[in-house]
Design a protein around this motif. Structure first.
Motif: not given
Length: 231
Positions: A128-133, A85-91
């Motif tokens: 995990t649930e909120y990271a997937k969200l 999720a961190e990687n996708q937010v950075n992207w």
């Protein structure tokens, strides 16, 4: 993005198998194995009371070992999900999603922060649930060229530039009826402000945002713009 997530999900399954094997060699399991051996030896020696006691301790430590393995695997899954999720937010930040997809980006950031809070509280499942969200929030995000904030008027013979026609172009307002927004924003710089028909080639026309859409830079005919959709 969905293909990437599917691949990573498969990789996570493989990683979890290796994790389960490594976590099995924990203190609880070692004690369970040791008490099981003691129980067998006591039974062979006819020390039945001791054998029963050792067997109970072996069973209790085996239970604790299973709980430990489940917790460590859940922790690892939460770590992996948060990292992804961190990687996708950075992207998303790199492609200017805070401006081009503000609602999706904000939702992703909020879900990621919630995931981290749950992780700190050692609630691995919720983390995990909120990271997937957070990942799901960015599912529709893609790189786009911001709509232009400035348009340079070209000769009428080439482009039929006037407020009406310019306003109707997809990258401006996609609706000629909104031409007065352009006129009001630019009339102060016109040779005859009271005459909206008198615009000259080379004039830098400001294109104000009408519905909060993100605009940046000068219109470039070589670029592809998504149509304005605020009407």
């Amino acid at each position: 993005m969905k293909k990437v997530l599917s691949f990573l999900a498969a990789a996570a399954c493989v990683a979890s198998l290796f994790a389960a094997r490594s976590f099995k060699n924990n203190t609880y399991q070692k004690l369970a194995d040791e008490y099981e051996r003691k129980a067998e030896n006591a039974l062979d020696a006819g020390e039945y009371a001791d054998s029963i006691e050792y067997a109970k301790k072996a069973e209790e430590n085996a239970r604790l070992s299973k709980e430990y393995i489940r917790a460590m695997m859940a922790r690892g899954q939460a770590e992996d999900a948060i990292k992804l999720a961190e990687n996708q937010v950075n992207w998303a930040e790199k492609i200017d999603a805070p401006h081009t997809f503000p609602m999706a980006y904000t939702a992703a950031k909020e879900n990621l922060e919630t995931a981290k809070k749950y992780f700190e509280a050692e609630d691995w499942d919720k983390a995990t649930e909120y990271a997937k969200l957070a990942l799901a929030s960015l599912d529709g995000v893609h790189e786009v060229t911001p709509l232009p904030a400035v348009y340079i008027v070209r000769p009428w013979a080439e482009t039929k530039d006037c407020y009406w026609n310019i306003s109707g172009r997809p990258y401006i307002y996609n609706n000629p009826l909104l031409w007065e927004n352009l006129y009001q924003a630019n009339k102060a710089g016109m040779p005859k402000p009271e005459n909206p028909n008198l615009i000259l080639p080379g004039m830098k026309m400001n294109v104000p945002s009408l519905t909060g859409e993100y605009r940046r830079g000068t219109y470039d005919p070589k670029k592809e713009y998504e149509p304005y959709g605020g009407q």
